[in-house]
Design a protein around this motif. Structure first.
Motif, PDB file in Angstrom:
ATOM      1  N   UNK A 208      -8.355   3.037   7.011  1.00  0.00           N
ATOM      2  CA  UNK A 208      -7.662   4.115   7.711  1.00  0.00           C
ATOM      3  C   UNK A 208      -7.337   5.238   6.733  1.00  0.00           C
TER       4      UNK A 208
ATOM      5  N   UNK B   9      -4.236   2.185  -1.988  1.00  0.00           N
ATOM      6  CA  UNK B   9      -4.619   1.829  -0.627  1.00  0.00           C
ATOM      7  C   UNK B   9      -5.348   0.493  -0.614  1.00  0.00           C
ATOM      8  N   UNK B  10      -5.020  -0.312   0.375  1.00  0.00           N
ATOM      9  CA  UNK B  10      -5.667  -1.619   0.480  1.00  0.00           C
ATOM     10  C   UNK B  10      -5.117  -2.624  -0.513  1.00  0.00           C
TER      11      UNK B  10
ATOM     12  N   UNK C  96       0.517   9.152   4.114  1.00  0.00           N
ATOM     13  CA  UNK C  96       1.182   7.848   4.049  1.00  0.00           C
ATOM     14  C   UNK C  96       2.022   7.547   5.274  1.00  0.00           C
TER      15      UNK C  96
ATOM     16  N   UNK D   2       0.823  -1.207   0.000  1.00  0.00           N
ATOM     17  CA  UNK D   2       0.000   0.000   0.000  1.00  0.00           C
ATOM     18  C   UNK D   2       0.851   1.248   0.000  1.00  0.00           C
ATOM     19  N   UNK D   3       1.729   1.361   0.990  1.00  0.00           N
ATOM     20  CA  UNK D   3       2.476   2.607   1.092  1.00  0.00           C
ATOM     21  C   UNK D   3       3.696   2.583   0.180  1.00  0.00           C
TER      22      UNK D   3
ATOM     23  N   UNK E  23      -6.951  -3.082   6.863  1.00  0.00           N
ATOM     24  CA  UNK E  23      -6.910  -2.723   5.454  1.00  0.00           C
ATOM     25  C   UNK E  23      -6.600  -1.230   5.345  1.00  0.00           C
ATOM     26  N   UNK E  24      -5.555  -0.907   4.579  1.00  0.00           N
ATOM     27  CA  UNK E  24      -5.140   0.500   4.508  1.00  0.00           C
ATOM     28  C   UNK E  24      -6.250   1.401   4.013  1.00  0.00           C
TER      29      UNK E  24
ATOM     30  N   UNK F 241      -0.368   5.945   7.402  1.00  0.00           N
ATOM     31  CA  UNK F 241      -0.722   4.614   6.915  1.00  0.00           C
ATOM     32  C   UNK F 241       0.322   3.563   7.249  1.00  0.00           C
TER      33      UNK F 241
ATOM     34  N   UNK G 235      -1.231   0.786   9.296  1.00  0.00           N
ATOM     35  CA  UNK G 235      -1.867  -0.393   8.707  1.00  0.00           C
ATOM     36  C   UNK G 235      -0.962  -1.059   7.685  1.00  0.00           C
ATOM     37  N   UNK G 236       0.319  -0.676   7.682  1.00  0.00           N
ATOM     38  CA  UNK G 236       1.248  -1.322   6.771  1.00  0.00           C
ATOM     39  C   UNK G 236       1.317  -2.809   7.116  1.00  0.00           C
ATOM     40  N   UNK G 237       1.009  -3.620   6.160  1.00  0.00           N
ATOM     41  CA  UNK G 237       0.891  -5.041   6.477  1.00  0.00           C
ATOM     42  C   UNK G 237       2.221  -5.662   6.895  1.00  0.00           C
TER      43      UNK G 237
END
Lengths: 221, 223
Positions: free
Chosen positions: B129, B23-24, A111, A36-37, B125-126, A114, A117-119
């Protein structure tokens, strides 16, 4: 993974924790975490480096904290506990960035938030820190964050060099506006590189190259 | 000012969560192998976004923003709690996801059967947020705008994941070079789809904006 008490700090197993995520078990291209990021902030090398350092910090400290708490966290609410730990660390990072690098912090905008929620971070907490002692967790965090950083920097070098003709803000191909250097011979920046879809395609190509070199990673479909 | 409809359409197409901001992506790549599961996850994302963004909007405007505590009395006017927003937003998202999961399980078992396994995934899940953080950054003026934005983003995400799942189902019958199979080709297809979605950037929004197309492209470039 049980560990003998007398194991040296940099044993083979620990070294492997650092070297594996750099290539064969890279968090982005193999574990498919934290994309994502990774893609959104690779337009400039500077941003990519700042982002990698932020993730490095959050990841190492977070891994150690979770690893220290691992026997105290009830497993039913562990996700919330992990999120709170990450969120607290990210707030620290965000405040530091806003104070010392306001322009980069503005460009990274949401970001940084984010990272929570960074996996990669949640993934390593779940997969490693919850089951291991603090020291290996620290090393694991370092290795995975470096794997993330390497990929980010490769992608951002391509995008900045061909997209804007600069690297870390220095002009490589000459001055675009004045039209000297390579530009006087008709070279032009590839604006497509700056646009979001190109990041995906570059990562796709990196995955292609990596798997072509290491056939063990090839998927069935 | 943009109208609510503009915000909604923009969130679906030109500012699509996947193609413009990535995102996600994690769940997008992991759960897009078949159309059926993709539809389930997409629906869950729409649902959770529409519930959490308005709640976070209220939090932001009546608790966190500078001067947001003015309703408590004059001495609270100066307080700026915005540094707490990350932790508040993620706590709201995580707890609402839990709550929604329990409510859905109790009152709509059929829906729970369809969405159930995806709900816990969504807390991290990005895009959820990310929705809250974009809402904070863009400072929508009313809660209606914020809701329109969240619904639009959710639908945009849904379209993206269902489309990629359909393509991945079909691509199984194609001859992809072995090293590109699976992840690699998915990345490249997503990139191509993103390019297609960029053509929506030319849509004219509202009355004030028609001339600023190039400015908008520049803005996207910076991001």
């Amino acid at each position: 993974m049980s560990k003998e008490p007398k194991e040296p700090l940099f044993s083979k197993k620990n070294k492997k924790l650092v070297t594996e995520p750099l290539a064969d078990n890279n968090p982005i291209t193999v574990q498919v975490l934290g994309i994502c990021s990774a893609l959104a902030i690779t337009v400039q090398v500077n941003q990519a480096i700042v982002m990698s350092l932020s993730v490095l910090f959050v990841m190492m400290v977070g891994n150690v904290v979770i690893s220290l708490l691992r026997n105290l966290i009830p497993s039913r609410i562990r996700i919330i506990v992990q999120l709170v730990v990450v969120a607290a660390l990210v707030i620290v990072v965000n405040e530091v960035l806003a104070a010392y690098m306001p322009d980069i912090s503005e460009k990274l905008s949401v970001f940084v938030g984010l990272i929570i929620t960074n996996c990669i971070i949640m993934g390593r907490f779940e997969a490693f820190a919850m089951a291991n002692k603090p020291w290996p967790s620290l090393i694991d965090g370092f290795g995975n964050a470096m794997g993330y950083a390497i990929l980010l920097i490769i992608v951002s070098v391509f995008r900045e060099l061909f997209g804007s003709g600069t690297l870390m803000g220095f002009q490589i191909f000459g001055d675009y506006i004045a039209g000297d250097g390579l530009y006087q011979y008709g070279y032009a920046n590839n604006n497509l590189m700056i646009l979001p879809p190109m990041a995906l395609i570059i990562v796709g190509v990196i995955i292609w190259v990596q798997r072509a070199k290491n056939p063990a990673l090839i998927e069935e479909h | 000012m943009e109208s609510t409809l503009d915000i909604f359409v923009k969130a679906i197409f030109s500012e699509n969560m996947i193609f413009a901001y990535f995102l996600g992506m994690c769940s997008y790549l992991a759960v897009s192998k078949t159309v059926k599961t993709a539809v389930g996850l997409g629906a869950a994302v729409i649902f959770v976004l529409v519930v959490t963004v308005p709640v976070n909007y209220l939090l932001e405007n009546y608790l966190l923003k500078e001067g947001a505590l003015a309703w408590l009395g004059d001495e609270y006017k100066e307080i700026d709690l915005s540094f707490l927003s990350f932790i508040m937003f993620i706590a709201v998202v995580a707890s609402i996801v839990q709550l929604v999961e329990m409510l859905v399980e109790k009152f709509a078992p059929a829906l729970y059967g369809a969405l159930g396994i995806f709900l816990p995934l969504i807390a991290v899940n990005c895009s959820i947020l990310g929705g809250a953080l974009f809402m904070q950054e863009r400072q929508y003026s009313t809660i209606l705008d914020a809701t329109a934005f969240s619904l639009g983003s959710g639908i945009g995400w849904f379209i993206a994941i269902v489309a990629i799942a359909a393509i991945r189902e079909k691509i199984r019958y194609s001859k992809v070079p072995p090293p590109l199979r699976g992840l690699g080709i998915t990345f490249i297809i997503t990139g191509l789809m993103g390019m297609a979605f960029m053509s929506f950037m030319g849509i004219k929004y509202g009355k004030e904006e028609p001339k600023s197309d190039s400015a908008k492209i520049e803005k996207t470039n910076k991001k």
